[in-house]
Motif scaffolding. Sequence first.
Motif, mmCIF file in Angstrom:
data_model
loop_
_atom_site.group_PDB
_atom_site.id
_atom_site.type_symbol
_atom_site.label_atom_id
_atom_site.label_comp_id
_atom_site.label_asym_id
_atom_site.label_seq_id
_atom_site.Cartn_x
_atom_site.Cartn_y
_atom_site.Cartn_z
ATOM 1 N N THR A 118 0.854 -1.184 0.000
ATOM 2 C CA THR A 118 0.000 0.000 0.000
ATOM 3 C C THR A 118 0.897 1.244 0.000
ATOM 4 O O THR A 118 2.107 1.158 0.260
ATOM 5 N N VAL A 119 0.275 2.376 -0.281
ATOM 6 C CA VAL A 119 1.005 3.641 -0.240
ATOM 7 C C VAL A 119 1.590 3.837 1.164
ATOM 8 O O VAL A 119 2.759 4.197 1.334
ATOM 9 N N ASP B 253 3.888 6.172 12.375
ATOM 10 C CA ASP B 253 2.579 6.605 11.906
ATOM 11 C C ASP B 253 2.514 8.131 11.751
ATOM 12 O O ASP B 253 2.022 8.654 10.752
ATOM 13 N N THR B 254 3.062 8.838 12.715
ATOM 14 C CA THR B 254 3.051 10.304 12.671
ATOM 15 C C THR B 254 3.831 10.807 11.454
ATOM 16 O O THR B 254 3.380 11.668 10.704
ATOM 17 N N LYS B 255 5.001 10.211 11.253
ATOM 18 C CA LYS B 255 5.877 10.611 10.156
ATOM 19 C C LYS B 255 5.216 10.331 8.797
ATOM 20 O O LYS B 255 5.217 11.179 7.903
ATOM 21 N N VAL B 256 4.658 9.128 8.655
ATOM 22 C CA VAL B 256 4.020 8.749 7.392
ATOM 23 C C VAL B 256 2.887 9.720 7.069
ATOM 24 O O VAL B 256 2.752 10.193 5.937
ATOM 25 N N LYS B 257 2.085 10.042 8.074
ATOM 26 C CA LYS B 257 0.950 10.939 7.829
ATOM 27 C C LYS B 257 1.397 12.348 7.477
ATOM 28 O O LYS B 257 0.787 13.014 6.641
ATOM 29 N N THR C 271 -2.703 11.682 1.288
ATOM 30 C CA THR C 271 -3.473 11.206 2.451
ATOM 31 C C THR C 271 -4.638 10.301 2.054
ATOM 32 O O THR C 271 -4.860 9.262 2.658
ATOM 33 N N LEU C 272 -5.359 10.684 1.022
ATOM 34 C CA LEU C 272 -6.556 9.923 0.643
ATOM 35 C C LEU C 272 -6.239 8.583 -0.010
ATOM 36 O O LEU C 272 -7.121 7.749 -0.162
ATOM 37 N N THR C 273 -4.975 8.398 -0.411
ATOM 38 C CA THR C 273 -4.640 7.140 -1.093
ATOM 39 C C THR C 273 -3.819 6.202 -0.205
ATOM 40 O O THR C 273 -3.373 5.151 -0.667
ATOM 41 N N LEU C 274 -3.625 6.561 1.053
ATOM 42 C CA LEU C 274 -2.731 5.769 1.920
ATOM 43 C C LEU C 274 -3.049 4.282 1.954
ATOM 44 O O LEU C 274 -2.159 3.445 2.011
ATOM 45 N N LYS C 275 -4.360 3.940 1.880
ATOM 46 C CA LYS C 275 -4.739 2.526 1.989
ATOM 47 C C LYS C 275 -4.689 1.809 0.637
ATOM 48 O O LYS C 275 -4.827 0.589 0.569
#
Length: 355
Positions: free
Chosen positions: A97-98, A117-121, A130-134
């Motif tokens: 996934t992204v 998680d904080t860094k990735v976001k 953000t909208l394609t992360l999954k």
Amino acid sequence: MAKITLKNLSHSYLENQNNDSDWALKNINIDWKDGGAYALLGPSGCGKTTLLNIISGLLTPTNGEVLFNDEDVTKLNPVERDIAQIFQFPVIYDTMTVYDNLAFPLKNRNLSDVEIDTKVKEIAEMLELTLTLKNRASGLTADGKQKISLGRGLARSDVNVIMFDEPLTVIDPHLKWVLRSKLKELHQKINRTMIYVTHDQTEALTFADQVVVMHEGEIVQTGTPVELFEKPKHTFVGHFIGSPGMNILPCKIQNGTAIVDGIKISTSNRINEKSNFSKTEIGIRPEFISFSQEGIPVKIKKVSNTGRYKIVDTECKSGKIKILSHSSKKIPSGSAFLSFDKKYTYAYGDSRIIE
Ligand code: ADP
Ligand code: MG
């Protein structure tokens, strides 16, 4: 973080070298300070990627040394050098996934899941991912994939240097603007040494504090965007940077003065009468020429109005001269005389500024 020094570096892809053109890089010397934002600018084939790959350790130079913080790293591989490199075309894991693509460089670095998680976001937000992360990375467009590539390079902020090799080539024009200024912002925020390779002057000049201009495997000038504009040290820099580029006209030198079409031209630099050049030229940017009562006689060939200014194409005996003039200014028709602002007129010997 690292300060980067390149010493007497040259590189050839050939086993034996017979002439100048067998070298992709010729005697490169660079001193880059820790935390600086640098651009390598030059046309395709001038050696930018070769130089970047030598700094990252993908290539070992034929001659010379690479130092990080004064320590010789010439023989170390990319992992040992602790760098991040972003290539011209995306390098990602299609099946992940992204989110996982962005998290990957952070795993095995003793970071907690929360920190990752904080860094990735944060990175996803910056790159509008953000909208394609999954989503699976394989479903993304070329520029989506390149954004992941950028994100992976930027995720680790503990590297010695972050290098970008024409990273916006596959990005669509609207996003180019956005990403360019985001990279600049990011540099100011994380303060890592960054090297940005491009053939696009706008990208180089907006990103970097110092721009290194390359031409046929050589560095022809290093300077701030203003220095490159105001005082090109090589005719190549003059005409490659600027829009339109610098006017270059053949000239004679008599008693230390440049002569074009029989007219004396005052130059900002002093000309040493004793130098022996096979070619002498003067350079003047279109911005620093005005119409006057005397000076170089020209014929007006064409006037293009861009709204904010006019570009006037003229011709003198020695060649073509372009002038950039305010749109409100009246342009003579037919014949005219040009005067050059001495402060920005330079004499060049064999393409290099005479000093
Ligand atoms: P740029 O990135 O500025 O376009 P490169 O560093 O890719 O330039 O190339 C510099 C020169 O080296 C070019 O003449 C190119 O053809 C040559 N070159 C680049 N890579 C290789 C290679 N793997 N093998 C042989 N020649 C190469
Ligand atoms: Mg390249």
